[in-house]
Design a protein around this motif. Structure first.
Motif, PDB file in Angstrom:
ATOM      1  N   CYS A 169     -42.386  41.849  66.350  1.00  0.00           N
ATOM      2  CA  CYS A 169     -43.457  41.578  65.395  1.00  0.00           C
ATOM      3  C   CYS A 169     -44.774  41.435  66.149  1.00  0.00           C
ATOM      4  O   CYS A 169     -44.907  40.544  67.002  1.00  0.00           O
ATOM      5  CB  CYS A 169     -43.185  40.294  64.618  1.00  0.00           C
ATOM      6  N   ASN A 170     -45.731  42.288  65.860  1.00  0.00           N
ATOM      7  CA  ASN A 170     -47.012  42.258  66.551  1.00  0.00           C
ATOM      8  C   ASN A 170     -48.156  42.527  65.585  1.00  0.00           C
ATOM      9  O   ASN A 170     -47.965  43.059  64.493  1.00  0.00           O
ATOM     10  CB  ASN A 170     -47.036  43.301  67.674  1.00  0.00           C
ATOM     11  N   PHE A 216     -46.790  53.424  69.069  1.00  0.00           N
ATOM     12  CA  PHE A 216     -46.241  52.942  70.337  1.00  0.00           C
ATOM     13  C   PHE A 216     -45.478  51.631  70.152  1.00  0.00           C
ATOM     14  O   PHE A 216     -44.371  51.459  70.685  1.00  0.00           O
ATOM     15  CB  PHE A 216     -47.346  52.746  71.368  1.00  0.00           C
ATOM     16  N   LEU A 217     -46.055  50.690  69.390  1.00  0.00           N
ATOM     17  CA  LEU A 217     -45.395  49.395  69.207  1.00  0.00           C
ATOM     18  C   LEU A 217     -44.068  49.521  68.466  1.00  0.00           C
ATOM     19  O   LEU A 217     -43.231  48.621  68.546  1.00  0.00           O
ATOM     20  CB  LEU A 217     -46.321  48.429  68.466  1.00  0.00           C
ATOM     21  N   ALA A 218     -43.882  50.628  67.775  1.00  0.00           N
ATOM     22  CA  ALA A 218     -42.607  50.875  67.087  1.00  0.00           C
ATOM     23  C   ALA A 218     -41.692  51.780  67.900  1.00  0.00           C
ATOM     24  O   ALA A 218     -40.668  52.237  67.383  1.00  0.00           O
ATOM     25  CB  ALA A 218     -42.876  51.509  65.722  1.00  0.00           C
ATOM     26  N   SER A 219     -42.039  52.013  69.160  1.00  0.00           N
ATOM     27  CA  SER A 219     -41.275  52.934  69.999  1.00  0.00           C
ATOM     28  C   SER A 219     -40.357  52.188  70.959  1.00  0.00           C
ATOM     29  O   SER A 219     -40.519  50.978  71.188  1.00  0.00           O
ATOM     30  CB  SER A 219     -42.232  53.811  70.810  1.00  0.00           C
ATOM     31  N   ILE A 225     -42.181  43.787  73.744  1.00  0.00           N
ATOM     32  CA  ILE A 225     -43.483  43.282  73.313  1.00  0.00           C
ATOM     33  C   ILE A 225     -43.314  42.709  71.914  1.00  0.00           C
ATOM     34  O   ILE A 225     -43.007  43.438  70.967  1.00  0.00           O
ATOM     35  CB  ILE A 225     -44.545  44.398  73.279  1.00  0.00           C
ATOM     36  N   THR A 226     -43.473  41.411  71.788  1.00  0.00           N
ATOM     37  CA  THR A 226     -43.369  40.774  70.469  1.00  0.00           C
ATOM     38  C   THR A 226     -44.159  39.476  70.459  1.00  0.00           C
ATOM     39  O   THR A 226     -44.407  38.872  71.509  1.00  0.00           O
ATOM     40  CB  THR A 226     -41.898  40.526  70.071  1.00  0.00           C
ATOM     41  N   GLY A 227     -44.582  39.074  69.273  1.00  0.00           N
ATOM     42  CA  GLY A 227     -45.376  37.854  69.130  1.00  0.00           C
ATOM     43  C   GLY A 227     -46.788  37.991  69.671  1.00  0.00           C
ATOM     44  O   GLY A 227     -47.447  36.986  69.927  1.00  0.00           O
TER      45      GLY A 227
END
Length: 240
Positions: A169-170, A216-219, A225-227
């Motif tokens: 989650c970002n 990218f954040l969904a890759s 990478i979270t929070g």
């Protein structure tokens, strides 16, 4: 990454539309939402995705949306939001102020909270929730900035709650992005120049700048990478 199911709220225009286009080009099964059928339907047709009308501030409509989706969900992008609605002329000052703040929080925080809560049990392991924030959370943001700051604070607790499901989650904190209807008729040449001058790259952002970062954040490369709040603003705001 073929075969993923992606839900993008506020996907009929601006950043949300660019995000939907990017995931569709990546081979995902994309669903976009927006408040009105007359905007969602043509956008969905143009993008080659599925469109569903849903006012994400309405618990009933969000619950119905979750029921319509069916199956599991790999990526949720909370892109619905924007500046608060202007109060009607003649509204008493305190009432106008209350309406402004309620509009900001409802449109920029409640939309994400309701949608994410409605679909959280459908989020597949390895999934991602990405919410669109704003540089306004860091400075001169008024009620809108305060709402985006609240979005980032909520994201941290969400990341802790969904981490055991292997869901990241970002928040993307966007700077000035040209080519959207965000400012309405409030953007002047002088204001444009000032916002561009604040950046280190000396150009405004584009909707695709944000969409590429969300992709990218969904890759697989972003699985640890979270929070986090990721600042995408050309250096207009730095974290050092």
């Amino acid at each position: 990454m073929m075969g993923r199911t992606v839900l993008v709220t506020g996907g009929s225009s601006g950043i949300g539309r660019a995000v939907a286009a990017r995931f569709a080009a990546d081979g995902a099964d994309v669903v976009i939402t927006g408040r009105r059928v007359d905007t969602v339907a043509p956008a969905a047709e143009a993008l080659g995705v599925r469109g569903l009308a849903c006012d994400a501030t309405s618990p009933g409509q969000v619950a119905a949306l979750a029921g319509e989706l069916g199956g599991s969900l790999d990526v949720l992008v909370n892109a619905a939001g924007g500046l608060p609605a202007a109060p009607a002329a003649g509204t008493p000052p305190l009432e106008a102020l209350a309406q402004e703040w309620l509009s900001s929080v409802s449109g920029n925080v409640l939309t994400a909270v309701l949608t994410t809560t409605a679909v959280r049990d459908r989020l597949a392991p390895g999934g991602a929730v990405i919410s669109v924030g704003s540089i306004g959370a860091e400075r001169r943001g008024g009620s809108y900035g305060a709402a985006k700051a609240a979005l980032a604070a909520w994201n941290v607790s969400l990341a802790a709650a969904l981490g055991p499901q292997d869901v990241t989650c970002n928040v993307i904190s966007s700077g000035y992005v040209a080519g959207t209807g965000f400012f309405g008729d409030g953007m002047t040449e002088e204001r444009h120049r000032a916002l561009v001058e604040e950046t280190l790259l000396k150009r405004p952002g584009t909707p695709d700048d944000i969409a590429q970062t969300i992709l990218f954040l969904a890759s697989p490369g972003a699985r640890h990478i979270t929070g986090q709040t990721i600042h995408v603003n050309g250096g207009a705001f730095t974290t050092r």
